[in-house]
Design a protein around this motif. Structure first.
Motif: not given
Length: 949
Positions: A656-661, A693-695
């Motif tokens: 799984v892949d998220f923009d922010l942790l 903002r999350l790149r």
């Protein structure tokens, strides 16, 4: 001699003479040797005998023939009156079973057989007791537990259990010797016993011979395959041939050396995208596997996403071709990772070169495996109607309060024949590491577990996930695998250097110079390959990383639900998907409630370990569909703000892949695993498809009071990981949290961070030293306690060659994986309660929980008879492990007593195998119940929540 009996059916009064069972067992052993045992197992046995493979086959067949000679004794023969009377009529006098009393149990037929076989070898062929013991112990251990010296002495002190005193005693002795003489002649070992007298059998060979005899005995004891008299009218050859056809055991895998270079091998075995090039780690692993003098241990340390699994399977194929291994066992840390691996294993198997239509046996090995749909399909495709083997003890009725927490003997025998334990003998197995660690646990039928792994290449995944307690077992298992010359592949994102050395030295055994292993723990390279063959020094290589990687910027975040909600509101203002990882289920649920108040129910998803099995599987599938690789998400990824609040289940198995942790502070190797879920996949050029903002990949570290002189992790995190590991993690992360805040560069920083956190050298600011020293003292004390507890049931190291297996599993754990206590033996967990969750209707009837899909919800579960298979399997799929509150002794005893009120006798039978032996937890219409002073609430979205009543 022909009146001596071996088997009896109480229902039909059918019986089997001992001579017939001896012949059946010998014939089966020969067929197992010729058609089923992997080449490497046969080679290991053959090389210690003067006549090589021919001697090895003769020995195997002969031991199977004589294994039940202990049934030609009064202590055994008295058990069935009418058959004992037939023997008395032939002059073989004996007491009745009642007259013998409890004394009869001192000489079970396996133990009696060991004594008789030893006496015969010493009397007929002049062997010493030391020489005979290493062979005769196979007969003594064929029911799963080799005898102890005290048990043997007890039999020697009571000769009346072996032969009736008086005139009949000579006849008893003559019958026993005639049977043994006949076997020696029939199976052509009489002419070889003189040469075998000088043989020194290594303990691994004794174990393998015992295991083969066990399997042969079980097959020959099966009345569906080998009918009893007087029903049986066929000749011996026809009887054996028909049984073997009916058994349909698949042949072992015979791997051929893969042709071509590494790129060609990967292209033919795995679904590589067009034009894809394999990674340097994969190429180096294949080359090293081919260059090693003999297959041995290979440790592959590489970053997440570098294709370690594919590298392991490629190496396994090469190792199998070179060693003659007949299969692969892929050990993973959890059921979830096992389930995720299973379809990948099947896909790899489909791409292997065929062997003329030969069938391959495949197993998913964990306690919930039969609930896995892909595995269930395989079971249905290979279904056989073969009943359980007979057992030499009456089945006792099981109740939830039973101390041993095990199902009736009949069910255990049934499981060995068709289910969990014997099924480990399948050629290809994916399962939890527990199944491997059980090979280091003194437990019943341990020889079968050793046979199961001795014929395979073993792959151990996520090696960094095993604590000190589990590592004590793993190191002992590795030492036995090295003695069996089993090829092993160990996978890890990275290992502490000292742990890497421990693994290599455990496998290598006593051979080689200890100084040679200095290179193993001194290497700072990453990625890293470490290879060692049994008895040899190690080889260390660094293939270099692929071009994949990136930077993660770390930031402190004060703990508090409102602080988190406010920060996420800012970060997700333009959309995006965040992962919040908490270290306890309680914190997951508290966080989810707070975030739902701010973002709404639809914007928050919960994932943790306290879901029933079917809901957990559905949850994993949903996360993969929505947050998986772009090519698989199929447009289901949320476009607006979405937050997944998860426990440690997010660390492993899920792509799984998220923009922010956002993560609670945890040990640094696990922190890196969690970072692997951040910007895992490319989403547009320069991550342009992510919110602006999350790149940049960012990780907010919380679960800590950062305001004091020394960081103070929250109480739940300390309970789970210990303060020392958390403080050292914070210390090595300080350069990334303070000052210039240098980003964590992946994969370059992985090894330095892990080695720094797990080395002995001090880390952190001077003002932390007092807290660090106190935490270390507690940590060292805990590790010593863990190692001490693990020693209790841990198998001894391989004994010197020729030492019999007498007392091999003395003071063992019984049927380890069938007991509450046994399952906890290879993990440093308190005993846990597992329940099957059902719903109680207003009228008192029971049904499956209503939300199950596929027509499985709300199915009636009758209490006066076994439920229909569909309903029973649906209920069994609702298994749930209760949290740690129920692991304390007093609470567990109270919970079991309350659960026993829903004990259903009609479900404790062989025809109810889905539910037999299970604890049943019934929820009311509101999905609530009370248990042992706690209120339990369950929901499909949030799982189980436990509060004080």
């Amino acid at each position: 001699m022909r009146s001596v009996w071996a088997k009896h059916d109480r229902d039909t009064e059918g019986w089997l003479p001992l001579w017939r069972h001896m012949a059946d067992s010998a014939a089966v052993a020969g067929l197992l040797w010729d058609n089923w045992l992997p080449e490497n197992v046969r080679a290991l046995i053959s090389e210690v005998l003067p006549g090589g493979a021919r001697d090895a086959r003769l020995l195997c067949v002969w031991l199977a023939a004589v294994h039940d000679i202990g049934k030609a004794t009064p202590a055994f023969a008295c058990q069935v009156d009418q058959l004992a009377d037939r023997m008395r009529a032939e002059g073989l006098e004996m007491k009745t079973r009642r007259q013998f009393g409890e004394d009869r149990r001192i000489a079970p037929h396996g133990l009696a057989g060991q004594v008789l076989l030893g006496e015969w070898l010493e009397g007929r062929y002049g062997w010493t007791a030391r020489q005979s013991g290493q062979f005769a112990v196979v007969a003594g251990g064929h029911h799963g537990v080799p005898p102890e010296h005290g048990q043997l002495n007890d039999v020697y002190d009571r000769p009346h259990l072996l032969r009736t005193p008086g005139p009949s005693g000579k006849l008893w002795r003559r019958v026993q010797e005639e049977l043994l003489d006949a076997c020696a002649e029939e199976y052509r070992v009489g002419e070889r016993l003189g040469a075998w007298r000088a043989v020194v059998l290594p303990q691994p060979v004794q174990v393998l011979l015992t295991a083969v005899v066990i399997v042969a005995d079980w097959i020959a004891s099966n009345p569906d395959l080998f009918p009893y008299f007087p029903q049986e009218t066929r000749g011996a050859e026809e009887r054996v041939a028909a049984a073997w056809r009916g058994l349909r055991l698949p042949s072992p895998w015979r791997a051929g050396e893969p042709a071509g270079d590494a790129q060609e091998l990967f292209a033919s075995r795995f679904d590589l995208p067009p034009g894809a090039k394999i990674r340097p780690v994969q190429e180096a692993a294949v080359r090293l596997a081919r260059e090693m003098p003999v297959p041995g241990l290979m440790i592959i340390e590489a970053p997440m996403g570098e294709g370690k699994t594919e590298a392991a399977l490629a190496v396994a194929e090469i190792f199998a071709a070179r060693s003659g291994a007949g299969g692969v066992f892929f050990a993973l840390p959890t059921m979830a990772t096992g389930n995720a691996m299973f379809p990948r294993l099947l896909d790899w198997l489909d791409r292997l070169p065929g062997q003329g239509g030969a069938r391959r046996s495949v197993l998913l090995a964990h306690s919930k495996a039969a609930l896995n749909d892909e595995f269930a399909d395989l079971l249905r495709a290979g279904r056989q109607t073969i009943a359980a083997v007979d057992v030499d003890a009456a089945a006792a009725q099981w109740r939830p309060s039973d101390e041993r927490r095990s199902a009736p003997a009949e069910l255990i025998a049934h499981a060995w024949l068709r289910g969990r334990k014997k099924a480990m003998l399948s050629s290809f197995v994916a399962g939890t590491v527990d199944q491997l660690l059980f090979a280091g646990l003194k437990s019943r039928h341990l020889a079968l577990r050793h046979l199961a792994v001795a014929g395979k290449v073993v792959v151990i995944d996520e090696a960094h996930a095993y604590d000190t307690y589990m590592s004590v077992y793993l190191d002992r298992v590795l030492s036995w695998l090295g003695a069996y010359r089993v090829p092993v592949v160990v996978l890890s994102a990275t290992l502490p250097a000292a742990r890497r050395r421990q693994l290599a030295q455990a496998y290598a055994g006593e051979g080689g110079d200890a100084a040679d292993f200095d290179t193993v723990d001194q290497s700072a390279a990453y990625p890293l390959l470490t290879a060692v063959a049994p008895g040899q020094g190690p080889v260390v290589e660094s293939p270099g990383a692929s071009s994949r990687g990136g930077e993660v910027r770390l930031e402190r975040l004060d703990d508090g639900q409102m602080v988190l909600a406010d920060r996420l509101a800012v970060e997700l203002d333009g959309g995006g998907c965040a992962l919040v990882v908490r270290n306890t289920v309680r914190r997951v649920l508290e966080t989810a409630r707070a975030l739902r108040e701010r973002f709404g129910d639809e914007a928050v998803t919960v994932a943790h370990s306290c879901f029933i099995d079917v809901d957990r599987a559905a949850k994993d599938a949903d996360l993969l569909e929505r947050f998986g690789p772009p090519e698989k998400a199929d447009g289901r990824r949320p476009t607006g703000p979405h937050i997944v609040v998860a426990s440690q289940v997010a660390e492993q198995s899920l792509d799984v892949d998220f923009d922010l942790l956002v993560t609670d502070l945890c040990p640094v190797d696990l922190m890196l695993q969690r970072m692997g879920r951040l910007h895992r996949h490319r989403r547009g050029e320069g991550q342009a498809e992510r919110p602006a903002r999350l790149r940049t990949a960012r990780c907010l570290v919380t679960g800590v009071d950062w305001s004091g002189e020394v960081p103070a992790p929250v109480r739940g995190s300390v309970t789970v990981y210990g303060a020392y590991a958390l403080l050292r993690s914070a210390a090595v992360l300080l350069p990334h949290l303070d000052g210039p805040k240098r980003p964590v560069r992946l994969p370059d920083d992985i090894s330095p961070l892990v080695q720094g956190a797990y080395a002995d050298a001090p880390v952190g600011p001077e003002e932390w030293s007092g807290a660090m020293a106190a935490a270390r003292e507690r940590h060292e004390r805990h590790r010593a306690e863990q190692a001490g507890r693990a020693e209790v049931f841990r198998l001894d190291a391989v004994g010197r060659p020729g030492r019999p297996l007498i007392g091999w599993i003395a003071a063992g754990a019984g049927d380890a994986d069938d007991t509450r206590a046994g399952r906890a033996q290879v993990r440093d967990n308190k005993e846990s309660l597992e329940v099957v969750v059902v719903q109680r209707r207003a009228d008192g009837s029971l049904a499956t929980v209503p939300w199950l899909g596929g027509g499985r919800g709300g199915l009636e579960l009758p209490q006066d008879r076994p439920p229909p298979p569909t309903a029973a399997r649906a209920a069994a799929g609702c298994g749930l492990r209760l949290p740690i509150q129920f692991s304390h002794a007093e609470v567990m005893d109270r919970a079991i007593a309350e659960l026993e009120e829903l004990y259903v006798p009609a479900w404790q039978v062989k025809d109810s195998h889905w539910l037999a032996g299970q604890l049943i937890l019934a929820l009311d219409a509101d999905c609530q119940t009370r248990l042992a002073g706690f209120l339990l609430r369950y929901s499909e979205t949030d799982g189980l929540e436990v509060t004080g009543d």
